[in-house]
Scaffold this active site. Structure first.
Site: not given
Length: 286
Positions: A2-3, A58, A106, A125, A276
């Site tokens: 998600p950006e 974000k 989750h 995560r 990155r």
DNA sequence: CCTTGTGTTCTCCG
DNA sequence: CCGGAGAACACAAG
């Protein structure tokens, strides 16, 4: 991941669905990342409601009606906020819209509203978090964010100013820096650099005026288009209805290392820039 | 080992 | 040698 476009899509969706609805229950697992005790969260939210939902970069900002507190939600890499109207099971399994069953293993936090609808916070995560903060703390946090590509502040003048004082910073590192421009992540930075025809490992002090202008235009264009397409579902991202974002079909470089460039058909380079994973075209980007 | 977003620490240069 | 910028590192978990 998600950006800005993904977080903005979720924000707009949730605004329409949960503003003003009384919270009947706050449910959590011990895997939830909360900045206060669970008792504190339960006591605070049960009987309360969200008056507004904002966003910076974000970060999603749920504004509480006391005008003193906010709930900050950061989805990090794999967080989701999924809204569900009721628990009706559709015969044959999945509903025709949502691509995820909730709650699932989750799901770490749930908000239950008075009308039976629910919001599920899922995070594979568990890097994402919920943080209850005061308005004063929020202002401090906000002050650390740079200009927002979706606001009126994102002008050519302000964009050019960012580069004016910079020396040899790597372009990609600058674009990813939330304190300078807020909301861009790995996907949209690579896509923006490709659209502008500029290598992401360029030192910013070597960029010409024409290149800076292209970069500004591309940033606006890519973010606007990605919001219209309701974000990019590359791995894990889903909107508040559990649906995928469709910008994935417009990706020209992200996730396409080793494949052919859509423009010139040469093989796209996959490398590491600023620590990155990065994909770009050696021929189309200079 | 990889993945990405972000906060912290370290290094380097003027 | 100080300040600040930028880069490198650390951490999250699967």
């Amino acid at each position: 991941m998600p950006e800005l476009p993904e977080v903005e899509t979720i924000r707009q969706d949730l605004r329409k669905k949960i503003l003003g609805k009384k919270i009947n229950d706050f449910v959590f697992t011990k895997k939830a990342r909360l900045n206060k005790t669970t008792k504190f969260f339960v006591d605070f939210f049960v009987g309360n409601h969200f008056a507004e939902i904002d966003r910076i970069g974000k970060l999603i900002i749920f504004v509480l009606p006391d005008e003193k507190h906010v709930l900050l939600v950061h989805l990090k890499m794999t967080g989701q906020l999924i809204y569900k109207k009721d628990d009706k099971i559709i015969p044959g399994g999945h509903s025709d819209v949502s691509t995820v069953d909730v709650p699932n293993k989750h799901t770490h936090v749930q908000f239950h509203f008075e009308d039976g609808s629910k919001v599920f916070f899922n995070d594979i995560r568990r890097f994402g978090y919920l943080s209850l903060e005061t308005i004063e703390k929020l202002e401090k946090i906000k002050s650390k964010y740079g200009i927002e590509p979706l606001t009126d502040n994102f002008t050519w003048e302000n964009f050019a100013k960012i580069f004016a004082g910079k020396k040899s910073t790597i372009l990609k590192a600058l674009l990813l820096n939330q304190q300078i421009i807020s909301g861009l992540g790995n996907i949209y930075v690579d896509e923006t650099c490709f659209d502008a025809g500029i290598r992401p490992d360029r030192r910013v002090n070597t960029l010409t005026l024409a290149e800076l202008k292209r970069l500004f235009a591309s940033t606006k264009k890519i973010i606007k288009k990605a919001v219209e397409e309701r974000g990019t579902t590359f791995n894990n991202y889903l909107d508040a209805d559990g649906k995928k974002g469709s910008f994935v079909k417009f990706l020209k470089v992200y996730g396409r290392g080793g494949q052919k460039c859509v423009k010139c058909k040469s093989i796209l380079t996959k490398t590491k820039i600023g620590g990155r994973g990065t994909v770009y075209c050696e021929k189309c980007q200079k």
